[in-house]
Design a protein around this motif. Structure first.
Motif, short mmCIF file in Angstrom:
data_model
loop_
_atom_site.label_atom_id
_atom_site.label_comp_id
_atom_site.label_asym_id
_atom_site.label_seq_id
_atom_site.Cartn_x
_atom_site.Cartn_y
_atom_site.Cartn_z
N ILE A 13 0.89 -1.15 0.04
CA ILE A 13 0.08 0.06 0.04
C ILE A 13 0.83 1.14 -0.11
CG2 ILE A 13 -1.74 1.30 1.47
CD1 ILE A 13 -2.82 -1.37 2.29
N GLU A 14 1.88 1.23 0.74
CA GLU A 14 2.76 2.49 0.85
C GLU A 14 3.48 2.80 -0.33
OE1 GLU A 14 1.81 0.73 4.87
OE2 GLU A 14 2.65 -0.22 3.04
N GLN A 15 4.00 1.56 -0.75
CA GLN A 15 4.77 1.77 -2.24
C GLN A 15 3.96 2.39 -3.36
OE1 GLN A 15 7.95 1.16 -1.95
NE2 GLN A 15 8.79 0.52 -3.99
N LYS A 16 2.79 1.93 -3.56
CA LYS A 16 1.69 2.44 -4.44
C LYS A 16 1.55 3.90 -4.08
CE LYS A 16 0.39 -2.18 -6.00
NZ LYS A 16 -0.97 -2.94 -6.36
N TRP B 73 -4.43 4.71 -2.24
CA TRP B 73 -4.35 3.20 -2.00
C TRP B 73 -4.50 2.73 -0.60
CZ3 TRP B 73 -4.18 -0.95 -5.62
CH2 TRP B 73 -3.87 -0.58 -6.66
N LYS B 74 -5.42 1.89 -0.12
CA LYS B 74 -5.71 1.39 1.10
C LYS B 74 -5.90 -0.02 1.37
CE LYS B 74 -7.78 5.79 2.49
NZ LYS B 74 -9.05 6.71 2.85
N GLY B 75 -6.38 -0.61 2.27
CA GLY B 75 -6.72 -2.01 2.48
C GLY B 75 -5.90 -2.53 3.61
N PRO C 176 -1.14 -7.82 2.29
CA PRO C 176 -0.84 -7.75 0.92
C PRO C 176 -1.94 -7.38 0.01
CG PRO C 176 -0.76 -9.93 1.11
CD PRO C 176 -1.19 -9.69 2.52
N HIS C 177 -3.22 -7.10 0.77
CA HIS C 177 -4.55 -6.93 -0.26
C HIS C 177 -4.75 -5.51 -0.37
CE1 HIS C 177 -4.78 -11.24 -0.21
NE2 HIS C 177 -4.77 -11.13 1.14
N ASP C 178 -4.03 -4.78 -1.25
CA ASP C 178 -4.26 -3.42 -1.45
C ASP C 178 -5.50 -3.08 -2.40
OD1 ASP C 178 -3.06 -3.65 -4.21
OD2 ASP C 178 -1.25 -4.06 -3.06
N GLU C 179 -5.99 -1.96 -2.17
CA GLU C 179 -7.05 -1.59 -3.14
C GLU C 179 -7.12 -0.14 -3.10
OE1 GLU C 179 -10.74 -2.88 -1.87
OE2 GLU C 179 -10.87 -1.86 0.15
N VAL C 180 -7.64 0.50 -4.43
CA VAL C 180 -7.70 1.98 -4.56
C VAL C 180 -9.02 2.14 -3.87
CG1 VAL C 180 -8.09 3.97 -6.09
CG2 VAL C 180 -6.39 2.01 -6.54
N ALA D 32 -0.83 -12.08 8.21
CA ALA D 32 -0.89 -12.34 9.61
C ALA D 32 -0.18 -11.10 10.62
CB ALA D 32 0.21 -13.67 10.15
N LYS D 33 0.81 -10.75 10.08
CA LYS D 33 1.31 -9.33 10.66
C LYS D 33 0.53 -8.27 10.40
CE LYS D 33 4.86 -7.28 12.66
NZ LYS D 33 4.47 -5.99 12.63
N SER D 34 -0.12 -8.10 9.42
CA SER D 34 -1.20 -6.88 9.34
C SER D 34 -2.17 -6.95 10.21
CB SER D 34 -1.34 -6.82 7.83
OG SER D 34 -0.20 -6.51 6.98
N TYR D 35 -2.89 -8.19 10.35
CA TYR D 35 -3.82 -8.58 11.15
C TYR D 35 -3.40 -8.34 12.57
CZ TYR D 35 -7.38 -10.38 8.06
OH TYR D 35 -8.18 -10.55 6.82
#
Length: 252
Positions: free
Chosen positions: A62-65, A140-142, A145-149, A187-190
């Motif tokens: 998300i951050e890279q995009k 980009w948010k989410g 690794p599941h990013d979305e606009v 898992a880390k994001s959760y």
């Protein structure tokens, strides 16, 4: 007539980046590639096509995009991953937008190729993605690794004819490796969000993920590869919650 930036993030995409770039050349007014210091021929291929090439250590999907969006020369954007490209019909649809941009963002169907087979069912098609948009009204948010606009509130969306062609995993071993990798990131994001992993989720959610994609979304119509995809959908769900539970145990 508006001008459009094609924005791509990459890391070791020598297998696919040529198709990605060439599908954008006659469509957009600049092609920007933000690369996470690839160790293969990605940079050389991009420089051969004279794109604008920026190297940036990987910040997270998300951050890279979002970083890449900020580097674009124009506010109207087509955003792709390095293993994606535009079908001919989608190219024409985007070109037409230059003189008829009506909405704040546009959805496109994504057509996924797995081990040489175009997947037409399960959760893999039409796999709607918002990839053509005005960056002033989106981000980009989410959950990695599941990013979305996501567009700002009250924004309006349309839908373009044509597909984003996505060359996903081209071997079963690659699919297994990525499943391990992405489940760890998820898992880390959760964990960072404080989400929990009760036993019932570890038991039920993988079952439901398989049932939904294989039966309700007709994954069985894609044959053996359809079964592999749906089974792995269940597996990544199981691994994500199992690894999340491990993280909490490690904290105690």
């Amino acid at each position: 007539m508006i001008k459009i930036s094609g924005v791509i993030i990459t890391y070791n995409e020598e297998r696919n980046i040529e198709n990605c770039i060439t599908s954008l050349i006659d469509v957009v007014d600049e092609i920007l590639v933000v690369d996470s210091y690839s160790t293969d021929r990605t940079k050389a291929i991009c420089e051969h096509h004279n794109v604008r090439f920026i190297e940036q250590e990987f910040l997270g999907y998300i951050e890279q995009k979002n970083f890449a969006l900020g580097q674009a020369a124009f506010d109207y954007v087509v955003s792709l991953d390095g293993d994606e490209s535009l079908s001919e019909q989608l190219q024409k649809s985007i070109i037409n937008l230059k003189t008829n941009w009506t909405f704040d963002g546009y959805y496109c169907n994504r057509f996924n190729n797995f081990c040489g087979q175009w997947i037409k069912h399960s959760d893999w098609y039409p796999n709607k993605k918002l990839r053509v948009f005005d960056r002033r009204k989106a981000a980009w948010k989410g959950i990695n690794p599941h990013d979305e606009v996501q567009l700002h509130e009250a924004s309006k969306t349309g839908h373009l004819k044509g597909d984003i062609l996505h060359l996903t995993y081209q071997s079963y071993s690659e699919f297994n490796q990525k499943t391990e990798h992405f489940s760890t990131i998820a898992a880390k994001s959760y964990y960072d969000l404080g989400k929990k992993a009760p036993v019932w989720k570890i038991m039920f959610n993988p079952f439901w993920a398989f049932f939904k994609s294989y039966f309700l979304r007709l994954g069985f119509l894609d044959g053996f590869n359809g079964y592999v995809i749906c089974k792995q959908t269940a597996n990544i769900t199981f691994l994500k919650y199992s690894k999340l539970r491990e993280l909490y145990k490690g904290k105690v």
